[in-house]
Motif scaffolding. Sequence first.
Motif, PDB file in Angstrom:
ATOM      1  N   CYS A 186       0.806  -1.232   0.000  1.00 40.80           N
ATOM      2  CA  CYS A 186       0.000   0.000   0.000  1.00 40.80           C
ATOM      3  C   CYS A 186       0.834   1.274   0.000  1.00 40.80           C
ATOM      4  O   CYS A 186       0.400   2.300  -0.526  1.00 40.80           O
ATOM      5  N   ARG A 240      -6.676   5.518  -3.872  1.00 36.72           N
ATOM      6  CA  ARG A 240      -7.901   5.724  -3.083  1.00 36.72           C
ATOM      7  C   ARG A 240      -8.944   4.659  -3.403  1.00 36.72           C
ATOM      8  O   ARG A 240      -9.660   4.184  -2.500  1.00 36.72           O
ATOM      9  N   ASN A 250      -8.340   1.591  -1.417  1.00 38.94           N
ATOM     10  CA  ASN A 250      -8.243   1.724   0.041  1.00 38.94           C
ATOM     11  C   ASN A 250      -9.417   2.486   0.636  1.00 38.94           C
ATOM     12  O   ASN A 250      -9.235   3.314   1.531  1.00 38.94           O
ATOM     13  N   ASN A 251     -10.598   2.216   0.150  1.00 38.60           N
ATOM     14  CA  ASN A 251     -11.817   2.799   0.721  1.00 38.60           C
ATOM     15  C   ASN A 251     -11.738   4.319   0.749  1.00 38.60           C
ATOM     16  O   ASN A 251     -12.118   4.967   1.719  1.00 38.60           O
ATOM     17  N   ASN A 252     -11.198   4.894  -0.325  1.00 37.73           N
ATOM     18  CA  ASN A 252     -11.048   6.336  -0.528  1.00 37.73           C
ATOM     19  C   ASN A 252     -10.008   6.975   0.391  1.00 37.73           C
ATOM     20  O   ASN A 252      -9.895   8.201   0.464  1.00 37.73           O
ATOM     21  N   ALA A 253      -9.232   6.172   1.107  1.00 38.28           N
ATOM     22  CA  ALA A 253      -8.140   6.697   1.930  1.00 38.28           C
ATOM     23  C   ALA A 253      -6.845   6.607   1.134  1.00 38.28           C
ATOM     24  O   ALA A 253      -6.606   5.626   0.421  1.00 38.28           O
ATOM     25  N   LEU A 254      -6.008   7.625   1.255  1.00 38.72           N
ATOM     26  CA  LEU A 254      -4.759   7.659   0.505  1.00 38.72           C
ATOM     27  C   LEU A 254      -3.609   7.211   1.402  1.00 38.72           C
ATOM     28  O   LEU A 254      -3.252   7.916   2.361  1.00 38.72           O
ATOM     29  N   PRO A 255      -3.010   6.050   1.142  1.00 37.68           N
ATOM     30  CA  PRO A 255      -1.861   5.604   1.953  1.00 37.68           C
ATOM     31  C   PRO A 255      -0.688   6.570   1.794  1.00 37.68           C
ATOM     32  O   PRO A 255      -0.256   6.840   0.677  1.00 37.68           O
ATOM     33  N   LEU A 260     -13.410   1.429   9.177  1.00 37.21           N
ATOM     34  CA  LEU A 260     -12.297   1.990   9.923  1.00 37.21           C
ATOM     35  C   LEU A 260     -11.938   1.060  11.083  1.00 37.21           C
ATOM     36  O   LEU A 260     -12.677   0.136  11.414  1.00 37.21           O
ATOM     37  N   ILE A 310      -8.699   4.682  12.175  1.00 36.13           N
ATOM     38  CA  ILE A 310      -7.783   4.718  11.044  1.00 36.13           C
ATOM     39  C   ILE A 310      -8.283   3.785   9.940  1.00 36.13           C
ATOM     40  O   ILE A 310      -8.848   2.712  10.213  1.00 36.13           O
ATOM     41  N   ALA A 311      -8.088   4.212   8.695  1.00 36.90           N
ATOM     42  CA  ALA A 311      -8.568   3.413   7.563  1.00 36.90           C
ATOM     43  C   ALA A 311      -7.695   2.187   7.308  1.00 36.90           C
ATOM     44  O   ALA A 311      -8.167   1.191   6.771  1.00 36.90           O
TER      45      ALA A 311
END
Length: 279
Positions: free
Chosen positions: A78, A141, A144-149, A193, A204-205
């Motif tokens: 990720c 995104r 990752n469920n719209n989360a940016l690693p 989360l 946290i995502a």
Amino acid sequence: MVRFIAMLVGIAFAGVLAIALFGSISGVITEPPPPTAEHEFHKHPRDLELASDGPLGKFDMRQVQRGMQVYKEVCSACHSLRLVSFRDIKDMGYSDGQVKAFAASYDNIPSINPDTGEAATRKGVPSDRFPSPFANEVAARAANNNALPPDLSLMAKARHEGPAYIYSLLTGYQNQPAKLLKEFPDAKTPAGLHYNPYFANLNIAMAPPLTADGQVTYTDGTKSTVDQMAKDVAAFLSWTAEPKLQARHTVGFAAMLFLLVFCFLAYGAYQNVWRNVKH
């Protein structure tokens, strides 16, 4: 006259600011903001001792190498290391041949087919940087469920007590405490989360990346517990954030030693020059 008017305007402006400041401070004192779940249950990072700590610290290269193995086998799915080149790992104790072999183990380096001009991939070479697992931010995104690693190159410097924060975050996943849900019923962790008291807003995502002992088989035979893997990857990310730390410590120590000797020499010269002068 103009100066007098300007002075009055300045005094009035300063007075308004003072009144506003006093009102804000008195409001906070008389009516403090209500406590929040983040304020009550957010934890300070756990203590972590690394060989690189302190003004004379040096990296434990075996630990840093193990941390790179954890990164490659777990974190690189990720997270990127866009500021680190393969050739940089030579400073970790690898030979030129090992660096080339490590770089070649990555066969997804973006390239261009010289015959067709189309996008292609190739094996890595020492001058390449660690590749991103995603083509762009949109792809990252979407996966990752719209989360940016975040990129991890400087993470150990970007966070307060970076190495300890990384270690605590990786080992801090847990179920929400009953006390939290009792005091803050609306603070239930949303779907998708994960509760982690070392993360700023508690949720946290990123799913727990280190899930079981033995997840990584270390080449040096070290037992790979979750705690050990978290410490090792924290040490590795400390190295990526400041690979020249040992050289900086060496130069700093030499500079301090020089200044100390110079002070004694300067004092001796002062005494010699002014020895015959009466006060």
